[in-house]
Design a protein around this motif. Structure first.
Motif, PDB file in Angstrom:
ATOM      1  N   SER A   1      80.659 -59.086  14.949  1.00 50.55           N
ATOM      2  CA  SER A   1      79.308 -58.613  14.632  1.00 50.55           C
ATOM      3  C   SER A   1      78.293 -59.739  14.660  1.00 50.55           C
ATOM      4  CB  SER A   1      79.305 -57.927  13.261  1.00 50.55           C
ATOM      5  OG  SER A   1      80.150 -56.801  13.253  1.00 50.55           O
ATOM      6  N   TRP A   2      78.667 -60.900  14.144  1.00 45.67           N
ATOM      7  CA  TRP A   2      77.738 -62.019  14.104  1.00 45.67           C
ATOM      8  C   TRP A   2      77.466 -62.584  15.488  1.00 45.67           C
ATOM      9  CZ3 TRP A   2      74.600 -62.277  10.405  1.00 45.67           C
ATOM     10  CH2 TRP A   2      74.981 -62.023   9.086  1.00 45.67           C
ATOM     11  N   LYS A   3      78.405 -62.402  16.418  1.00 50.01           N
ATOM     12  CA  LYS A   3      78.236 -62.937  17.770  1.00 50.01           C
ATOM     13  C   LYS A   3      77.408 -62.017  18.662  1.00 50.01           C
ATOM     14  CE  LYS A   3      82.527 -65.649  17.937  1.00 50.01           C
ATOM     15  NZ  LYS A   3      83.834 -65.824  18.621  1.00 50.01           N
ATOM     16  N   ASP A   4      77.386 -60.740  18.351  1.00 54.96           N
ATOM     17  CA  ASP A   4      76.677 -59.755  19.174  1.00 54.96           C
ATOM     18  C   ASP A   4      75.351 -59.413  18.499  1.00 54.96           C
ATOM     19  OD1 ASP A   4      75.743 -57.288  20.320  1.00 54.96           O
ATOM     20  OD2 ASP A   4      77.748 -56.977  21.145  1.00 54.96           O
ATOM     21  N   PRO A   5      74.201 -59.674  19.150  1.00 52.60           N
ATOM     22  CA  PRO A   5      72.897 -59.423  18.504  1.00 52.60           C
ATOM     23  C   PRO A   5      72.673 -57.955  18.154  1.00 52.60           C
ATOM     24  CG  PRO A   5      72.629 -59.974  20.837  1.00 52.60           C
ATOM     25  CD  PRO A   5      74.050 -60.282  20.476  1.00 52.60           C
ATOM     26  N   VAL A   6      73.202 -57.031  18.961  1.00 54.40           N
ATOM     27  CA  VAL A   6      73.044 -55.602  18.667  1.00 54.40           C
ATOM     28  C   VAL A   6      73.802 -55.246  17.395  1.00 54.40           C
ATOM     29  CG1 VAL A   6      73.484 -53.256  19.463  1.00 54.40           C
ATOM     30  CG2 VAL A   6      72.695 -54.993  21.084  1.00 54.40           C
ATOM     31  N   LEU A   7      75.026 -55.738  17.284  1.00 55.97           N
ATOM     32  CA  LEU A   7      75.828 -55.458  16.096  1.00 55.97           C
ATOM     33  C   LEU A   7      75.249 -56.153  14.861  1.00 55.97           C
ATOM     34  CD1 LEU A   7      79.444 -55.712  17.575  1.00 55.97           C
ATOM     35  CD2 LEU A   7      78.009 -53.694  17.281  1.00 55.97           C
ATOM     36  N   THR A   8      74.695 -57.338  15.064  1.00 54.71           N
ATOM     37  CA  THR A   8      74.049 -58.045  13.950  1.00 54.71           C
ATOM     38  C   THR A   8      72.859 -57.250  13.430  1.00 54.71           C
ATOM     39  OG1 THR A   8      74.710 -60.203  14.844  1.00 54.71           O
ATOM     40  CG2 THR A   8      72.930 -60.190  13.237  1.00 54.71           C
ATOM     41  N   ALA A   9      72.077 -56.695  14.365  1.00 57.14           N
ATOM     42  CA  ALA A   9      70.924 -55.878  13.967  1.00 57.14           C
ATOM     43  C   ALA A   9      71.370 -54.650  13.193  1.00 57.14           C
ATOM     44  CB  ALA A   9      70.133 -55.472  15.208  1.00 57.14           C
ATOM     45  N   ALA A  10      72.477 -54.029  13.628  1.00 56.92           N
ATOM     46  CA  ALA A  10      72.987 -52.851  12.922  1.00 56.92           C
ATOM     47  C   ALA A  10      73.473 -53.215  11.531  1.00 56.92           C
ATOM     48  CB  ALA A  10      74.132 -52.224  13.725  1.00 56.92           C
ATOM     49  N   LEU A  11      74.042 -54.420  11.390  1.00 56.49           N
ATOM     50  CA  LEU A  11      74.559 -54.860  10.100  1.00 56.49           C
ATOM     51  C   LEU A  11      73.436 -55.237   9.141  1.00 56.49           C
ATOM     52  CD1 LEU A  11      77.156 -55.513   8.485  1.00 56.49           C
ATOM     53  CD2 LEU A  11      77.055 -57.822   9.430  1.00 56.49           C
ATOM     54  N   MET A  12      72.401 -55.878   9.661  1.00 55.42           N
ATOM     55  CA  MET A  12      71.310 -56.356   8.816  1.00 55.42           C
ATOM     56  C   MET A  12      70.200 -55.314   8.644  1.00 55.42           C
ATOM     57  SD  MET A  12      72.466 -59.242   7.987  1.00 55.42           S
ATOM     58  CE  MET A  12      71.024 -59.828   7.079  1.00 55.42           C
ATOM     59  N   GLY A  13      70.185 -54.295   9.501  1.00 57.85           N
ATOM     60  CA  GLY A  13      69.124 -53.297   9.455  1.00 57.85           C
ATOM     61  C   GLY A  13      68.905 -52.661   8.090  1.00 57.85           C
TER      62      GLY A  13
END
Length: 241
Positions: free
Chosen positions: A15-27
């Motif tokens: 998740s931390w490596k993929d910007p899309v997944l990071t956005a979903a996690l931090m959203g």
């Protein structure tokens, strides 16, 4: 327990490596900050410049934003599942001690737990909603929607690119709170098939001093969420290969 710990660590790393997944996690955390600190500023700005008060719409704003949390956490897990399918990892897990059932159990439990924590944080800290007994049902319904969205993406997308496109279409589910709040009378049945309708409708009934109806809607919503989840598991199992 170690096998699940390994999957969780791998998920967080990915998740931390993929910007899309990071956005979903931090959203969800961004939504919380905007609700707690941005909504009062917006309310004051509209009042000063247009003599329009947002305060009567606090409940609607809360329901509209909180239903995006299961979508974001569900998208996170759904895209991870698509990555694993593209890399044939799901087939690999099936022949390990984890087994295919253990893998699916984890993929259902992870978004449920993550969505539960984030939903509780939002409802208690956003200052947009009143926390009461009905909030327990709201949190439960939201938690069940997260794996629903995960399986929706994983079952009906051939790859991650299609999953991203489908997640945008799935964003239409946010119409549930709109129907629950603004559509009159019997016409609300048009939106009752949307999972997001039910966690938005229950607080409205409580706010209107209709606790019995709120309880009825809570149980009906819970039943429908379980049926949807069962159907999505069946569809995913039929298409996971």
């Amino acid at each position: 327990m170690y096998k699940y710990k390994f999957l969780m660590i791998n998920d967080l790393r990915h998740s931390w490596k993929d910007p899309v997944l990071t956005a979903a996690l931090m959203g969800p955390l961004v939504l919380l900050m905007l609700s707690r600190f941005g909504y009062p500023v917006a309310d004051n700005w509209f009042d000063v410049n247009y003599s329009f008060q947002l305060d009567p719409y606090r409940g609607f704003a809360a329901s509209l934003l909180v239903v995006t949390i299961p979508m974001l956490t569900g998208m996170l897990t759904g895209l991870l599942m698509l990555d694993e399918r593209d890399e044939n990892m799901i087939a690999y897990y099936a022949v390990t001690p984890l087994t295919s059932k253990g893998y699916l159990l984890y993929r259902l439990a992870f978004p449920i737990l993550l969505c539960t924590v984030l939903s509780i944080a939002y409802l208690t800290l956003s200052n947009l909603s009143e926390v009461g007994v009905d909030s327990l049902f709201v949190i439960l319904l939201l938690a069940l929607e997260a794996p629903l969205f995960s399986l929706f993406l994983a079952a009906f997308s051939a790859n991650k690119v299609e999953g991203l496109a489908l997640s945008k279409i799935g964003g239409l589910f946010i119409a549930g709170p709109v129907v629950a709040t603004f559509v009159p009378g019997v016409w609300q049945v048009l939106g009752a098939w949307l999972p997001t309708y039910w966690p938005a409708k229950v607080p409205l009934l409580m706010a209107n001093n209709e606790p019995f109806l709120a309880l009825v809607f809570s149980w009906v919503g819970l039943f429908l969420h379980i049926v949807y989840l069962y159907l999505m598991v069946a569809v995913f199992n039929s298409r996971k290969s």
